[in-house]
Design a protein around this motif. Structure first.
Motif, mmCIF file in Angstrom:
data_model
loop_
_atom_site.group_PDB
_atom_site.id
_atom_site.type_symbol
_atom_site.label_atom_id
_atom_site.label_comp_id
_atom_site.label_asym_id
_atom_site.label_seq_id
_atom_site.Cartn_x
_atom_site.Cartn_y
_atom_site.Cartn_z
ATOM 1 N N CYS A 12 75.260 58.019 -33.924
ATOM 2 C CA CYS A 12 74.380 56.887 -34.251
ATOM 3 C C CYS A 12 73.873 57.048 -35.681
ATOM 4 C CB CYS A 12 73.199 56.831 -33.291
ATOM 5 S SG CYS A 12 73.637 56.257 -31.659
ATOM 6 N N TRP A 64 78.019 48.050 -34.414
ATOM 7 C CA TRP A 64 76.937 48.142 -33.434
ATOM 8 C C TRP A 64 77.527 48.207 -32.028
ATOM 9 C CZ3 TRP A 64 71.933 48.922 -34.551
ATOM 10 C CH2 TRP A 64 71.528 48.719 -35.867
ATOM 11 N N SER A 79 72.348 54.421 -37.500
ATOM 12 C CA SER A 79 71.136 53.638 -37.722
ATOM 13 C C SER A 79 70.754 52.977 -36.413
ATOM 14 C CB SER A 79 71.400 52.580 -38.798
ATOM 15 O OG SER A 79 70.257 51.807 -39.021
ATOM 16 N N THR A 129 77.268 52.559 -35.415
ATOM 17 C CA THR A 129 78.189 53.680 -35.564
ATOM 18 C C THR A 129 79.185 53.329 -36.665
ATOM 19 O OG1 THR A 129 79.781 52.836 -33.946
ATOM 20 C CG2 THR A 129 77.997 54.203 -33.092
ATOM 21 N N TRP A 157 74.800 63.394 -31.068
ATOM 22 C CA TRP A 157 73.859 62.321 -31.394
ATOM 23 C C TRP A 157 74.052 61.785 -32.813
ATOM 24 C CZ3 TRP A 157 68.609 64.418 -29.117
ATOM 25 C CH2 TRP A 157 68.751 64.566 -27.745
ATOM 26 N N TYR A 197 77.194 50.637 -27.896
ATOM 27 C CA TYR A 197 76.641 51.702 -27.056
ATOM 28 C C TYR A 197 77.631 52.861 -27.076
ATOM 29 C CZ TYR A 197 73.357 48.328 -25.053
ATOM 30 O OH TYR A 197 72.365 47.402 -24.862
ATOM 31 N N PRO A 198 77.489 53.812 -27.982
ATOM 32 C CA PRO A 198 78.514 54.851 -28.125
ATOM 33 C C PRO A 198 78.576 55.831 -26.950
ATOM 34 C CG PRO A 198 76.673 55.305 -29.565
ATOM 35 C CD PRO A 198 76.433 53.959 -28.979
ATOM 36 N N VAL A 217 67.337 57.242 -33.294
ATOM 37 C CA VAL A 217 67.303 56.319 -32.164
ATOM 38 C C VAL A 217 67.612 57.028 -30.845
ATOM 39 C CG1 VAL A 217 69.699 55.526 -32.344
ATOM 40 C CG2 VAL A 217 67.965 54.041 -31.346
ATOM 41 N N VAL A 218 68.449 58.038 -30.877
ATOM 42 C CA VAL A 218 68.783 58.750 -29.640
ATOM 43 C C VAL A 218 67.572 59.534 -29.151
ATOM 44 C CG1 VAL A 218 70.335 60.403 -28.559
ATOM 45 C CG2 VAL A 218 71.208 58.873 -30.302
ATOM 46 N N TYR A 257 71.629 51.570 -28.098
ATOM 47 C CA TYR A 257 72.464 50.645 -28.854
ATOM 48 C C TYR A 257 72.221 50.944 -30.325
ATOM 49 C CZ TYR A 257 74.455 46.124 -30.254
ATOM 50 O OH TYR A 257 75.209 45.127 -30.808
ATOM 51 N N CYS A 258 73.253 51.350 -31.044
ATOM 52 C CA CYS A 258 73.039 51.765 -32.429
ATOM 53 C C CYS A 258 74.267 51.448 -33.290
ATOM 54 C CB CYS A 258 72.716 53.256 -32.495
ATOM 55 S SG CYS A 258 74.032 54.326 -31.903
ATOM 56 N N ASN A 293 65.141 57.023 -27.735
ATOM 57 C CA ASN A 293 65.613 56.519 -26.449
ATOM 58 C C ASN A 293 65.396 57.536 -25.333
ATOM 59 O OD1 ASN A 293 67.271 54.295 -25.122
ATOM 60 N ND2 ASN A 293 68.488 56.103 -24.618
#
Length: 137
Positions: A83, A62, A85, A58, A80, A64-65, A89-90, A55-56, A93
């Motif tokens: 995302c 905000w 911010s 884009t 990746w 789930y891309p 994060v990817v 969850y980031c 994760n």
């Protein structure tokens, strides 16, 4: 943690009364089955989290891309950058849930081996423990 702790406390009480080894092995089987359930849950959650992605933030807000990519983002690191911010994060994760996936898979295997070992020890140990061995033949 409370349920396995209760199982192990009960196993200690069983070893002191007349049931002995079979009660201890039953407690071991019960604790290992609890371990299988917990690690199986962790395995499923980790696999689903890897599939869904982080969850980031884009350019659209905000979200789930990678939710609809069915995990294809894992093999395409160039995607990746979607995302913005939090930073990396990817990578975070993928690393976290991959480690959890591997460790929970290993825990399932170890707990299943313990269940088999304890059941065999309980079943075969009870028939073999009643024999009397003597040096005076």
């Amino acid at each position: 943690m409370f349920l396995p702790a209760a199982v192990f406390m009960t196993v200690g009480d069983c070893a002191n009364d007349g049931y002995g080894r079979s009660c201890v092995m039953f407690g071991s089987v019960l604790a290992a089955l609890i371990g299988v359930a917990g690690s199986g849950y962790c395995f499923i959650v980790s696999a689903l989290a890897l599939n869904k992605g982080p969850y980031c933030l884009t350019s659209l807000g905000w979200m789930y891309p990678f939710q609809d990519s069915n995990g294809r983002y894992l093999t395409d690191p160039d995607s990746w950058f979607v995302c913005l911010s939090p930073a990396h994060v990817v990578v975070w994760n993928v690393t976290l849930f991959s480690i959890l996936l591997v460790l929970s898979g290993m825990e399932v295997i170890i707990c299943v081996i313990q269940v088999i070992n304890a059941l065999l020890s309980c079943l075969c140990g009870s028939c073999c423990s009643k024999e009397n061995y003597s040096m005076n033949a």
